[in-house]
Design a protein around this motif. Structure first.
Motif, mmCIF file in Angstrom:
data_model
loop_
_atom_site.group_PDB
_atom_site.id
_atom_site.type_symbol
_atom_site.label_atom_id
_atom_site.label_comp_id
_atom_site.label_asym_id
_atom_site.label_seq_id
_atom_site.Cartn_x
_atom_site.Cartn_y
_atom_site.Cartn_z
ATOM 1 N N LEU A 158 -86.661 73.209 -17.131
ATOM 2 C CA LEU A 158 -87.021 74.846 -17.624
ATOM 3 C C LEU A 158 -85.985 75.349 -18.758
ATOM 4 C CD1 LEU A 158 -88.766 77.333 -17.135
ATOM 5 C CD2 LEU A 158 -86.943 77.899 -15.465
ATOM 6 N N ASP A 159 -86.788 75.522 -19.898
ATOM 7 C CA ASP A 159 -86.278 76.231 -20.883
ATOM 8 C C ASP A 159 -85.814 77.859 -20.589
ATOM 9 O OD1 ASP A 159 -84.855 77.080 -23.396
ATOM 10 O OD2 ASP A 159 -86.662 76.906 -24.565
ATOM 11 N N HIS A 162 -86.086 80.684 -23.178
ATOM 12 C CA HIS A 162 -87.083 81.187 -23.842
ATOM 13 C C HIS A 162 -87.603 82.674 -23.449
ATOM 14 C CE1 HIS A 162 -91.297 81.482 -25.056
ATOM 15 N NE2 HIS A 162 -91.523 80.194 -25.641
ATOM 16 N N PRO A 163 -87.822 83.304 -24.675
ATOM 17 C CA PRO A 163 -87.806 84.724 -24.448
ATOM 18 C C PRO A 163 -88.887 85.347 -23.598
ATOM 19 C CG PRO A 163 -88.546 84.197 -26.790
ATOM 20 C CD PRO A 163 -87.838 83.060 -26.164
ATOM 21 N N ASP A 164 -89.922 84.395 -23.259
ATOM 22 C CA ASP A 164 -90.973 84.912 -22.345
ATOM 23 C C ASP A 164 -90.507 84.601 -20.857
ATOM 24 O OD1 ASP A 164 -93.223 86.424 -22.478
ATOM 25 O OD2 ASP A 164 -94.548 85.050 -23.418
ATOM 26 N N LEU A 165 -89.577 83.728 -21.019
ATOM 27 C CA LEU A 165 -89.203 83.253 -19.454
ATOM 28 C C LEU A 165 -87.879 83.865 -18.986
ATOM 29 C CD1 LEU A 165 -90.265 79.628 -19.727
ATOM 30 C CD2 LEU A 165 -91.533 81.319 -18.256
ATOM 31 N N ALA A 166 -86.964 84.167 -19.866
ATOM 32 C CA ALA A 166 -85.816 84.817 -19.689
ATOM 33 C C ALA A 166 -85.496 85.827 -19.001
ATOM 34 C CB ALA A 166 -84.852 84.809 -20.833
ATOM 35 N N PRO A 167 -86.529 86.899 -19.068
ATOM 36 C CA PRO A 167 -86.656 88.276 -18.094
ATOM 37 C C PRO A 167 -86.855 87.835 -16.629
ATOM 38 C CG PRO A 167 -87.895 88.353 -20.181
ATOM 39 C CD PRO A 167 -87.637 86.948 -20.009
ATOM 40 N N ASN A 168 -87.423 86.854 -16.551
ATOM 41 C CA ASN A 168 -87.926 86.622 -14.995
ATOM 42 C C ASN A 168 -86.903 85.389 -14.414
ATOM 43 O OD1 ASN A 168 -89.596 88.432 -14.972
ATOM 44 N ND2 ASN A 168 -91.537 87.176 -15.702
ATOM 45 N N TYR A 169 -86.218 84.654 -15.138
ATOM 46 C CA TYR A 169 -85.432 83.447 -14.744
ATOM 47 C C TYR A 169 -84.391 83.718 -13.523
ATOM 48 C CZ TYR A 169 -82.268 79.379 -14.967
ATOM 49 O OH TYR A 169 -81.605 78.309 -14.427
ATOM 50 N N ALA A 184 -76.131 72.181 -11.185
ATOM 51 C CA ALA A 184 -76.156 73.228 -12.067
ATOM 52 C C ALA A 184 -77.406 72.842 -13.101
ATOM 53 C CB ALA A 184 -75.112 73.856 -12.674
ATOM 54 N N LEU A 185 -78.464 73.890 -13.334
ATOM 55 C CA LEU A 185 -79.397 73.387 -14.456
ATOM 56 C C LEU A 185 -78.829 74.208 -15.619
ATOM 57 C CD1 LEU A 185 -82.352 72.722 -14.609
ATOM 58 C CD2 LEU A 185 -83.080 75.022 -14.571
ATOM 59 N N LEU A 186 -78.481 73.201 -16.434
ATOM 60 C CA LEU A 186 -77.877 73.562 -17.855
ATOM 61 C C LEU A 186 -78.857 73.550 -19.046
ATOM 62 C CD1 LEU A 186 -75.034 70.907 -17.796
ATOM 63 C CD2 LEU A 186 -75.017 73.168 -16.890
ATOM 64 N N PRO A 187 -78.403 74.262 -20.022
ATOM 65 C CA PRO A 187 -79.246 74.624 -21.101
ATOM 66 C C PRO A 187 -79.825 73.394 -21.972
ATOM 67 C CG PRO A 187 -77.419 76.055 -21.384
ATOM 68 C CD PRO A 187 -77.088 75.196 -20.201
ATOM 69 N N GLY A 188 -80.952 73.267 -22.215
ATOM 70 C CA GLY A 188 -81.388 72.250 -22.954
ATOM 71 C C GLY A 188 -82.019 71.140 -22.038
ATOM 72 N N ASN A 189 -82.037 71.390 -20.647
ATOM 73 C CA ASN A 189 -82.539 70.507 -19.459
ATOM 74 C C ASN A 189 -83.696 69.960 -19.606
ATOM 75 O OD1 ASN A 189 -84.382 72.146 -17.248
ATOM 76 N ND2 ASN A 189 -82.766 73.699 -18.275
ATOM 77 N N ASP A 190 -84.760 70.665 -20.188
ATOM 78 C CA ASP A 190 -86.041 70.177 -20.243
ATOM 79 C C ASP A 190 -86.324 69.482 -21.660
ATOM 80 O OD1 ASP A 190 -88.749 69.745 -19.960
ATOM 81 O OD2 ASP A 190 -89.536 71.920 -19.999
ATOM 82 N N GLN A 191 -86.249 68.124 -21.338
ATOM 83 C CA GLN A 191 -86.525 67.070 -22.434
ATOM 84 C C GLN A 191 -87.807 66.642 -22.637
ATOM 85 O OE1 GLN A 191 -84.231 66.423 -24.890
ATOM 86 N NE2 GLN A 191 -83.170 68.151 -23.851
ATOM 87 N N ALA A 192 -88.890 67.333 -21.818
ATOM 88 C CA ALA A 192 -90.389 66.978 -21.906
ATOM 89 C C ALA A 192 -91.207 68.043 -22.340
ATOM 90 C CB ALA A 192 -90.713 66.408 -20.537
ATOM 91 N N ALA A 221 -87.830 79.935 -10.682
ATOM 92 C CA ALA A 221 -86.476 79.093 -10.484
ATOM 93 C C ALA A 221 -86.847 77.899 -10.989
ATOM 94 C CB ALA A 221 -86.100 79.019 -9.155
ATOM 95 N N GLY A 222 -86.228 77.335 -11.885
ATOM 96 C CA GLY A 222 -86.527 75.730 -12.383
ATOM 97 C C GLY A 222 -85.858 75.063 -11.564
ATOM 98 N N ILE A 223 -86.659 73.916 -10.936
ATOM 99 C CA ILE A 223 -85.824 72.964 -9.935
ATOM 100 C C ILE A 223 -86.207 71.539 -10.476
ATOM 101 C CG2 ILE A 223 -85.685 71.827 -7.691
ATOM 102 C CD1 ILE A 223 -86.906 74.655 -6.593
#
Length: 492
Positions: A158-159, A162-169, A184-192, A221-223
């Motif tokens: 999950l990025d 992203h400004p449309d996701l950050a408020p609800n992350y 930990a889920l790190l920045p840049g984790n979604d490579q697809a 939550a990004g898993i």
């Protein structure tokens, strides 16, 4: 899963609830190290598991005591047989074969937090034919969801910037399970980009930017449940469901099938063990109050009448094998999971979507670029959030600079249903998992079987059989109980 990805296709601790998971530090093992699921006969992992695994030439990666499953790595050619010599072990299953990159051919909330309406007037809302089709704007006049409801998106990551996701992350309930143990889920984790896309459909914020998700006020939550090549191996799937169950995740979206086998067959010991471990993890999450929604897949297959598998193992090289209904896709065919087929803007099943009596609960917009292009959906696909650092074949850039992408697939259908489930949990605090499923199906708009002649050019990928819709308007193999309806689902 989108047709494009699977045609072939934030700080957290290292331990979850006591007794559920213990992570062991990895140690070097001679030879080419491979990952195994050790499935015990009882729903418990023995206290001496680490020592036994080490004695067999392996290293304990994680232990899931609540379901009797351990993840291990070993380079020993005798590891599996050595572990099976332990009478407490049901099976030790190798979770992957030779890995190649996936084909990209087609590109428990109490409800105490505010549960308020939402608007649908963001800059790209006019492109969201999918939301209009399932009546989310009308539903948002009742509720946009509660921030006390948490949706777990089990996907490629999950990025969260992203400004449309950050408020609800929700950083605290996010995790990276790609190793088989949560980190930990790190920045840049979604490579697809796949996980970012599904997350936007669920919970993109109503903030004036881009699109509005089905449940724009809930937490997401990004898993991460796959590696960066897009494979969802069993240890990752088990980790993800154990994390969701132990962290009070209210609903999970699952837009994938668990690798390396499209169908896991009970007449094969390793496949049976993989299915058992994953089923235990899913049942654990459901028992903790997590509703589980899953995509049915993009192979034009009738999952109630399977005969042949030409895809597995999808890590290559694949083989053609005869199968029966003793073989099942994870997670969609695990009991208790809500199975979702895809439709387009004309309202009938998408040309690529799997289907099947007993597997399909509801249908939702996933897009259809061939049979269902319309004025509202000129390319037939679904628009959602996309990482700015990845290319997209059909991008849309919001005036703010945020990136969005058009995709199609049952992967795009499933998060619509997940979002509606989150709205239900918001509107009816404390509702049980069973009642969430019942409300999804009971409030769906019934859809009759279409004229299947239009599907003649799209026979089953697996066995070449024509697509046939079975059942009545009230329930059939293509549409289940009907198209999910957000407004009806949240209405008193």
């Amino acid at each position: 899963m989108p047709v494009s990805v699977r045609r072939t296709l934030a700080l957290l601790g290292s331990a979850v609830l006591a007794g559920s998971l213990m992570i062991a530090a990895p140690a070097a093992v001679a030879g080419e190290s491979k990952t195994y699921l050790v499935v015990y006969k009882s729903l418990a992992v023995p206290n001496d598991a680490a020592a036994r695994i080490q004695g067999a030439g392996g290293t304990l990666v994680a232990r899931y005591d609540a379901i009797g499953v351990a993840v291990a790595r070993s380079g020993s050619s005798t590891f599996r047989s050595s572990m099976k010599a332990d009478s407490r072990v049901a099976e030790a299953a190798l979770t992957s074969k030779v890995v190649v990159r996936a084909d990209d051919a087609l590109n428990n909330s109490t409800g105490n937090a505010p549960n308020i309406p939402a608007t649908d007037s963001d800059s790209l809302s006019g492109l969201q034919w999918d939301m209009v089709q399932i009546h989310t704007p009308e539903a948002h006049a009742i509720t946009g969801g509660s921030p006390s409801v948490v949706v777990g998106d089990l996907d490629t990551g999950l990025d969260f910037t992203h400004p449309d996701l950050a408020p609800n992350y929700d950083a605290a309930d996010s995790a990276d399970c790609s190793s088989g143990a949560p980190t930990a889920l790190l920045p840049g984790n979604d490579q697809a980009g796949h996980g970012t896309h599904t997350a936007g459909t669920i919970a993109a914020a109503a903030n004036g930017i881009g699109i509005v998700g089905v449940a724009p006020n809930v937490k997401i939550a990004g898993i991460k449940s796959s590696n960066d090549d897009g494979f969802f191996f069993p240890e990752m799937v088990v980790c993800a469901f154990m994390w969701a169950g132990s962290h009070g995740i209210d609903v999970t979206n699952n837009s994938y099938f668990a690798d390396p086998w499209l169908f896991n067959c009970k007449n094969d010991a390793e496949q049976r063990a993989i299915f058992s471990a994953e089923q235990r993890a899913i049942k654990y999450a459901i028992s903790k109050g997590t509703a589980v929604v899953a995509a049915e897949g993009n192979f034009e297959d009738d999952l109630a009448h399977v005969t042949q598998d030409v895809i597995s193992p999808d890590t290559g090289p694949g083989t053609v094998r005869d199968i029966s209904n003793a073989c099942a896709i994870v997670p969609v065919e695990v009991p208790g999971v809500v199975g979702v087929t895809a439709n387009g803007n004309r309202g009938f099943k998408s040309f690529y979507s799997n289907y099947g009596v007993g597997v399909t609960q509801v249908i939702a917009p996933g897009g259809d670029s061939i049979l269902q292009q319309t004025a509202a959906a000129p390319n037939g696909r679904v628009l959602s959030t996309w990482p700015s650092y990845l290319p997209c074949a059909r991008p849309v850039v919001d005036p703010s600079g945020a990136t969005y992408c058009y995709l199609q697939g049952t992967s795009m259908a499933s998060p619509h249903v997940t979002g509606v489930a989150a709205l239900i949990e918001s509107a009816f605090p404390g509702i049980s998992v069973g009642r969430v499923t019942a409300r999804l199906t009971n409030t769906a708009d019934p859809v009759a079987c279409p004229d299947t002649a239009m599907y003649a050019p799209f026979p089953s990928t697996s066995n070449g059989a024509p697509q046939v819709c079975q059942g009545s308007t009230g329930y059939n193999s293509f549409n289940g109980h009907g198209q999910v309806n957000a407004l009806s689902a949240v209405s008193p």
